[in-house]
Design an enzyme around this catalytic site. Structure first.
Site, PDB file in Angstrom:
ATOM      1  CD  GLU A 161      -2.885   3.318  -6.267  1.00 19.89           C
ATOM      2  OE1 GLU A 161      -3.877   2.706  -6.720  1.00 19.89           O
ATOM      3  OE2 GLU A 161      -1.982   2.742  -5.636  1.00 19.89           O
TER       4      GLU A 161
ATOM      5  CG  HIS B 128      -2.790  -0.719  -7.305  1.00 19.28           C
ATOM      6  ND1 HIS B 128      -3.338   0.059  -6.324  1.00 19.28           N
ATOM      7  CD2 HIS B 128      -2.808  -1.988  -6.807  1.00 19.28           C
ATOM      8  CE1 HIS B 128      -3.677  -0.680  -5.283  1.00 19.28           C
ATOM      9  NE2 HIS B 128      -3.358  -1.935  -5.552  1.00 19.28           N
TER      10      HIS B 128
ATOM     11  NE  ARG C 175      -4.327  -1.182  -0.053  1.00 25.52           N
ATOM     12  CZ  ARG C 175      -4.527  -2.147  -0.924  1.00 25.52           C
ATOM     13  NH1 ARG C 175      -3.533  -2.494  -1.742  1.00 25.52           N
ATOM     14  NH2 ARG C 175      -5.675  -2.785  -0.993  1.00 25.52           N
TER      15      ARG C 175
END
Length: 342
Positions: free
Chosen positions: A283, A302, A254
């Site tokens: 993001e 991601h 994370r």
């Protein structure tokens, strides 16, 4: 008759969900809703985070539905209040971050999740990022694709470490971290683990160390801890400063766990050789982020868990929960078991 809503997206698709659900729920009626992720990024929806779709979409789709299987659909207080028939909400992710668990419990809705569904994919991606950063694969590819052959990459000060013979520090030793350990041992690396919750039986006594010692002794550090209260900036400027000169830092967990400005400073100052990240505090990456402009950084958007096996695993795990629910058996991975225990 049980009514099941498959709220798939463009990764865990409704075709996958339907194919795995039919054998366990042959008499159920099926509805489908396709959510826009990952074509459109996930984000907060009312009080939940990392969700796709809107409350109004789910309220309409859940009318009369007993069971919902999804990866990204939100489950909020408002949705629950408008969906009195709902009894089971299956999230095909490692954690049900898109569900309001307190509200679900009050409304008598069991919420399940799919731990480990992407563990292998993320572990493999992690090691790929280690190698990409240590061997400067993206930068050298970009040079060649642009028509430039740079022999100076072979200079001693321009080459990075090998995994073989290096110490790899793994912060967090769950399903992903333990797989990374197995892979890098295959390369001939030594492993150190920092995790206060690690099963001591699964880690050699000389491998389990404190976080300061791990940072100080590891040529490669990879982060696999969960984000939780108190973990923001876990890999701090001070800890990054403990890493040996020429080290490589990787984060596929994370974005909140790492001080990215400190990483950029360490790279600019030549204290770190490289860094590679798949997750970020915001993001998509904001336009003013330092990361794309800092030499030695490797970035992916991601997608560490993005493999076809992950999508199949996700669909299979939620289907298994539905099968247990319909058969009256205990759920496999229930986030609010008190609902079933009433």
């Amino acid at each position: 008759m049980t009514v099941i809503l498959a709220a798939g997206d463009h990764f865990v698709t409704n075709d996958l969900l339907r194919d795995r659900l039919r054998p366990v729920a042959p008499d159920a009626a099926f509805r489908e809703l396709t959510l826009p992720w990952p074509v459109e990024p996930f984000g907060p929806v009312a009080e939940v985070r990392e969700a796709s779709g809107t409350e109004d979409q789910l309220i309409e789709a859940l009318d009369g539905v007993d069971v919902c299987v999804t990866q990204m659909a939100p489950l909020t207080e408002r949705i629950l209040a408008a969906s009195p028939a709902l009894r089971l909400f299956c999230v095909s992710r490692g954690g049900p971050v898109n569900a309001n668990l307190d509200a679900a419990t009050r409304h008598g809705v069991a919420v399940t999740f799919a731990p480990g569904r992407n563990a292998t994919a993320t572990a493999e991606h992690t090691v790929a990022l280690m190698l990409a950063a240590a061997r400067r694969i993206p930068a050298t590819h970009a040079d060649l694709a642009g028509g430039t052959w740079r022999g100076d990459y072979y200079r001693y000060e321009s080459v990075g470490p090998e995994l073989a013979g290096s110490t790899v520090g793994i912060v967090g030793y769950g399903a992903i971290g333990s797989r990374v350990a197995r892979i890098v041992r295959g390369f001939g690396a030594r492993v150190l683990v920092a995790d206060p919750f690690a099963d001591a039986a699964a880690v050699a006594p000389d491998e389990l160390v404190g976080l300061d010692e791990l940072m100080n002794r590891s040529a490669f550090v990879t982060v696999h801890a969960r984000a939780a209260p108190g973990t923001e900036g876990l890999i701090s400027r001070e800890l990054i400063g403990l890493m040996p000169a020429g080290g490589v830092l990787v984060n596929c967990a994370r974005g909140s766990l790492v001080d990215y400005d400190a990483v950029c400073d360490a790279l600019d100052e030549g204290r770190l050789f490289g860094a590679a990240f798949d997750v970020y505090p915001v993001e998509p990456l904001p336009a003013d982020s330092r990361l794309p402009r800092t030499p030695g950084v490797v970035l992916t958007p991601h997608l560490a868990g993005a493999s076809r096996q992950t999508a199949h695993n996700a669909a299979g795990m939620v289907a298994a929960e539905v099968g247990h629910h319909l058969a009256g058996r205990p759920l496999l991975h229930c986030a609010n078991p008190e609902v079933r225990n009433r």
